[in-house]
Design a protein around this motif. Sequence first.
Motif, PDB file in Angstrom:
ATOM      1  N   HIS A  23       7.522  12.615  13.052  1.00 39.40           N
ATOM      2  CA  HIS A  23       6.596  12.216  11.768  1.00 39.40           C
ATOM      3  C   HIS A  23       5.741  11.399  13.076  1.00 39.40           C
ATOM      4  O   HIS A  23       5.180  10.983  13.878  1.00 39.40           O
ATOM      5  N   ILE A  24       4.251  11.525  11.777  1.00 45.85           N
ATOM      6  CA  ILE A  24       2.449  10.139  12.474  1.00 45.85           C
ATOM      7  C   ILE A  24       3.102   9.529  11.144  1.00 45.85           C
ATOM      8  O   ILE A  24       2.889   9.217   9.990  1.00 45.85           O
ATOM      9  N   SER A  25       2.846   8.297  12.248  1.00 55.07           N
ATOM     10  CA  SER A  25       2.419   7.173  11.463  1.00 55.07           C
ATOM     11  C   SER A  25       0.971   6.882  10.840  1.00 55.07           C
ATOM     12  O   SER A  25       0.380   6.588  12.011  1.00 55.07           O
ATOM     13  N   LEU A  26       0.461   7.076   9.958  1.00 52.98           N
ATOM     14  CA  LEU A  26      -0.642   6.600   9.260  1.00 52.98           C
ATOM     15  C   LEU A  26      -1.570   5.361   9.465  1.00 52.98           C
ATOM     16  O   LEU A  26      -2.468   5.053  10.016  1.00 52.98           O
ATOM     17  N   MET A  27      -0.266   4.299   9.755  1.00 49.77           N
ATOM     18  CA  MET A  27      -0.760   2.318   9.638  1.00 49.77           C
ATOM     19  C   MET A  27      -1.303   3.569  11.531  1.00 49.77           C
ATOM     20  O   MET A  27      -1.928   2.124  11.985  1.00 49.77           O
ATOM     21  N   PHE A  58      -0.688   4.537  21.508  1.00 49.20           N
ATOM     22  CA  PHE A  58      -0.624   5.072  19.449  1.00 49.20           C
ATOM     23  C   PHE A  58       1.366   6.081  20.113  1.00 49.20           C
ATOM     24  O   PHE A  58       2.202   6.232  18.989  1.00 49.20           O
ATOM     25  N   PHE A  59       1.248   6.509  20.748  1.00 47.54           N
ATOM     26  CA  PHE A  59       3.109   7.491  20.934  1.00 47.54           C
ATOM     27  C   PHE A  59       3.994   6.786  21.077  1.00 47.54           C
ATOM     28  O   PHE A  59       4.847   6.283  21.223  1.00 47.54           O
ATOM     29  N   MET A  60       3.388   5.499  21.991  1.00 46.96           N
ATOM     30  CA  MET A  60       4.710   4.033  22.317  1.00 46.96           C
ATOM     31  C   MET A  60       4.775   3.650  20.925  1.00 46.96           C
ATOM     32  O   MET A  60       5.838   3.320  20.171  1.00 46.96           O
ATOM     33  N   LEU A  61       3.807   2.767  19.840  1.00 42.40           N
ATOM     34  CA  LEU A  61       4.118   2.353  18.354  1.00 42.40           C
ATOM     35  C   LEU A  61       4.579   3.208  17.580  1.00 42.40           C
ATOM     36  O   LEU A  61       4.426   2.437  16.036  1.00 42.40           O
ATOM     37  N   ASN A  62       4.478   4.647  17.586  1.00 42.45           N
ATOM     38  CA  ASN A  62       4.443   5.634  16.195  1.00 42.45           C
ATOM     39  C   ASN A  62       5.395   5.454  15.338  1.00 42.45           C
ATOM     40  O   ASN A  62       5.952   5.363  14.430  1.00 42.45           O
ATOM     41  N   SER A  63       6.121   5.205  16.267  1.00 44.79           N
ATOM     42  CA  SER A  63       7.876   4.681  15.816  1.00 44.79           C
ATOM     43  C   SER A  63       8.809   3.658  15.468  1.00 44.79           C
ATOM     44  O   SER A  63       9.387   2.767  14.882  1.00 44.79           O
ATOM     45  N   PHE A  64       7.481   2.495  16.059  1.00 43.60           N
ATOM     46  CA  PHE A  64       7.620   1.230  15.383  1.00 43.60           C
ATOM     47  C   PHE A  64       7.483   0.941  13.831  1.00 43.60           C
ATOM     48  O   PHE A  64       6.784   1.047  13.053  1.00 43.60           O
ATOM     49  N   PRO A  65       7.819  -0.612  13.434  1.00 40.65           N
ATOM     50  CA  PRO A  65       7.946  -1.354  11.709  1.00 40.65           C
ATOM     51  C   PRO A  65       6.415  -0.898  11.484  1.00 40.65           C
ATOM     52  O   PRO A  65       5.272  -1.276  11.961  1.00 40.65           O
ATOM     53  N   LEU A  70       0.562  -1.359   0.064  1.00 39.58           N
ATOM     54  CA  LEU A  70       0.407  -0.175   0.317  1.00 39.58           C
ATOM     55  C   LEU A  70       0.974   1.392   0.400  1.00 39.58           C
ATOM     56  O   LEU A  70       1.941   1.536  -0.878  1.00 39.58           O
ATOM     57  N   TRP A  71       0.317   2.473   1.036  1.00 40.98           N
ATOM     58  CA  TRP A  71       1.973   2.914   1.045  1.00 40.98           C
ATOM     59  C   TRP A  71       2.716   2.915   2.073  1.00 40.98           C
ATOM     60  O   TRP A  71       3.533   4.300   1.742  1.00 40.98           O
ATOM     61  N   MET A  72       2.824   2.481   2.214  1.00 41.62           N
ATOM     62  CA  MET A  72       3.722   1.624   3.454  1.00 41.62           C
ATOM     63  C   MET A  72       5.402   1.259   2.477  1.00 41.62           C
ATOM     64  O   MET A  72       5.357  -0.026   2.135  1.00 41.62           O
ATOM     65  N   LYS A  73       6.294   2.330   2.690  1.00 43.98           N
ATOM     66  CA  LYS A  73       7.655   1.996   1.895  1.00 43.98           C
ATOM     67  C   LYS A  73       8.692   1.085   2.169  1.00 43.98           C
ATOM     68  O   LYS A  73       8.650  -0.281   2.022  1.00 43.98           O
ATOM     69  N   ASP A  74       8.571   0.174   3.973  1.00 45.40           N
ATOM     70  CA  ASP A  74       9.783  -0.555   3.768  1.00 45.40           C
ATOM     71  C   ASP A  74       8.630  -1.046   4.857  1.00 45.40           C
ATOM     72  O   ASP A  74       8.336  -0.144   6.305  1.00 45.40           O
ATOM     73  N   LEU A  75       8.055  -2.311   4.957  1.00 47.07           N
ATOM     74  CA  LEU A  75       6.935  -2.666   6.601  1.00 47.07           C
ATOM     75  C   LEU A  75       8.236  -3.005   7.487  1.00 47.07           C
ATOM     76  O   LEU A  75       8.042  -2.960   8.630  1.00 47.07           O
ATOM     77  N   SER A  76       9.953  -2.990   7.408  1.00 44.82           N
ATOM     78  CA  SER A  76      10.325  -3.128   8.542  1.00 44.82           C
ATOM     79  C   SER A  76      10.719  -1.569   9.159  1.00 44.82           C
ATOM     80  O   SER A  76      11.287  -1.671  10.552  1.00 44.82           O
ATOM     81  N   THR A  77      10.395  -0.755   8.936  1.00 47.28           N
ATOM     82  CA  THR A  77      10.673   0.814  10.065  1.00 47.28           C
ATOM     83  C   THR A  77       8.805   1.312   9.651  1.00 47.28           C
ATOM     84  O   THR A  77       7.964   1.181   8.924  1.00 47.28           O
ATOM     85  N   TYR A  78       8.528   2.719  10.572  1.00 43.40           N
ATOM     86  CA  TYR A  78       7.705   3.372  10.736  1.00 43.40           C
ATOM     87  C   TYR A  78       7.389   3.988   8.548  1.00 43.40           C
ATOM     88  O   TYR A  78       8.370   3.677   8.474  1.00 43.40           O
ATOM     89  N   ASP A  79       6.212   4.318   8.628  1.00 39.51           N
ATOM     90  CA  ASP A  79       5.521   4.934   7.372  1.00 39.51           C
ATOM     91  C   ASP A  79       5.593   6.426   8.142  1.00 39.51           C
ATOM     92  O   ASP A  79       4.494   6.269   9.167  1.00 39.51           O
TER      93      ASP A  79
END
Length: 598
Positions: free
Chosen positions: A479-483, A522-529, A457-466
């Motif tokens: 940043h803000i992760s849409l997922m 949300f704040f904890m997982l925002n930078s997760f893959p 989809l819009w996620m360019k790399d599933l191993s890091t944050y979108d």
Amino acid sequence: MDRNNIIGLVLIFAIFAGSFYLIKPNEQEVQKEQRLQDSLKAVKEGRIFQDTIAAAKPAEVLDSAALAKPFGATKVGQEQTVALENDVLKIEISTKGGKVKSVQLKGETNFDGSPLYLLEGDNNKFGFLFNAAGQHINTNDLFFTVSNNTANAATLRLNYSADQYIEYNYTLENSHNLGLQVNAVGIQHLIDQQKKTIALNWDATLLQKEQNIKSEREKSGMFYKTADNSIDHLSETSDDEEKIDKSKVEWIAFKQHFFSSILSSKQGFENANLVSKHATNDNVVKLYNATGELAFNTQSNNHYEFNFFFGPNKYKTLKAEGKSYEKIINMGWGPMGWINRFLTVPLFDLLDGFHLSYGIVILVLTLLLKGLMFPLTRKSYISMAKMRVLKPQLDEIKEKVGDDNPMLLQQEQMKLYKQAGVNPLGGCLPMLLQMPFTLAFFFFFPNLFELRGESFLWMKDLSTYDAPITFSPIFGINHISLMCILMTATTLLTTWYNNATTGAGANNQMKYIGYIMPLLFFFMLNSFPSGLNYYYFLGAVFTFLTQVIIRQSIDDNKILAKLEDNKKNPKVQKKSSFQSRLEEMMRQQQANQQQNKK
């Protein structure tokens, strides 16, 4: 929550997202940052000032006395490199130190698209340390000569005399392995006869390869295996040092999140000393140093066999080596590790064999695991439904007994549960059994090499944050992760539906924890893959759909009729020793309360 509360939450999120969008950097700031990064990259690759530095460095000249010292003639020379190459690796061996100068992993790139090197230039040091005729020798600083070189093999020699030398024989297999055989011929006559060991030093500075360097540092560490098959590691989150003097070390791994350089020794390292340090430079991940001693025979020539593994931290690739390398991948502790190793990994490999998009693989994997958990989930909802239909009777008991006698209130409630055949913990236990699976994926996806560089989809790399929304850092967030937003919104929707349909905690402020926790996550997982957030999003969607389906299939009237029938025709159940002790304790506390009132 009423309509006003829902509208308020929506507006808060809209303002929050809008503010981040408005304060994101303009095009001029982005270009300025890009120029800075390009300059740093140029310095990193040695394209700036390289010629100036080389010209300014004076050539080292040794006098006759220095040349007469052990290996004196090898202290100066012109560095050359020999290349070894196979389908997966491109390796350069330097005549200075006879060491591996660089290792390029074919088919892989850094996050910025540049070629991926596991070891690079002077960032890697490798050599024997010993004293000869009162002189300290470090072979890493001396110049070898090339005596043989083919496409997959090279021989380099450090000469002292015609019959006294140290020889390195490199052999590149058609895999991720580089063999190294070391022959120390005649040098036993140069070393103190009391010495029984010779030291080997390996030092590496690991440069950034992933977009999120903070996460890369937290998942990089030095691992080792001892002769008793014990595998341990230094701290991944802070500087650490460890000396292993009670057992030989079979291999040492310089792990860097998704890639590792592993050195194994057939003889084993004695008195190994390992050091791991966090870097202060922006593009440096970790600094590793490993020193170990090898048995040295002062009466004859010495021979040592080593093997380098240069490759990805891919579970099945590491496991295929047969040396327990796969245990450097963090699969979680206890039950979570067992779930990932014996259930998740085989399932993932099976699905991966169909060559589907990894987004589809995660979708199918989620469906399979949710289907496996469905019986427990249904049992949990039925138990909650029983509690729901009994709530009016529980309220009557509370009104009759009052709040001033909690022990008697608890006794009467337990009596009702027993008569109706309801286990008040029945709704919690199935959920608790599912928790290890939820937590297992918290370790599985961030360490899954297969997701690296894979888009969906819009996620360019599933191993890091979108990061569709970026801005200047605010409290460490840029940043803000849409997922992650979708996952949080779906979890909030599920919580709202659960509270609305079960009536749980209608007069209890604790119900709002169900809304607060997703916001905290949300704040904890925002930078997760994004792959992990995608899985949690799918899990939240399927949980919501499961709740709707089960809720529609449950008839509260039928459940209430069944419970009333249980009350009229109670089944005799043998009490457990725990239940007997609990009831006896409650009776004693009630008696004490009545005595205190008198």
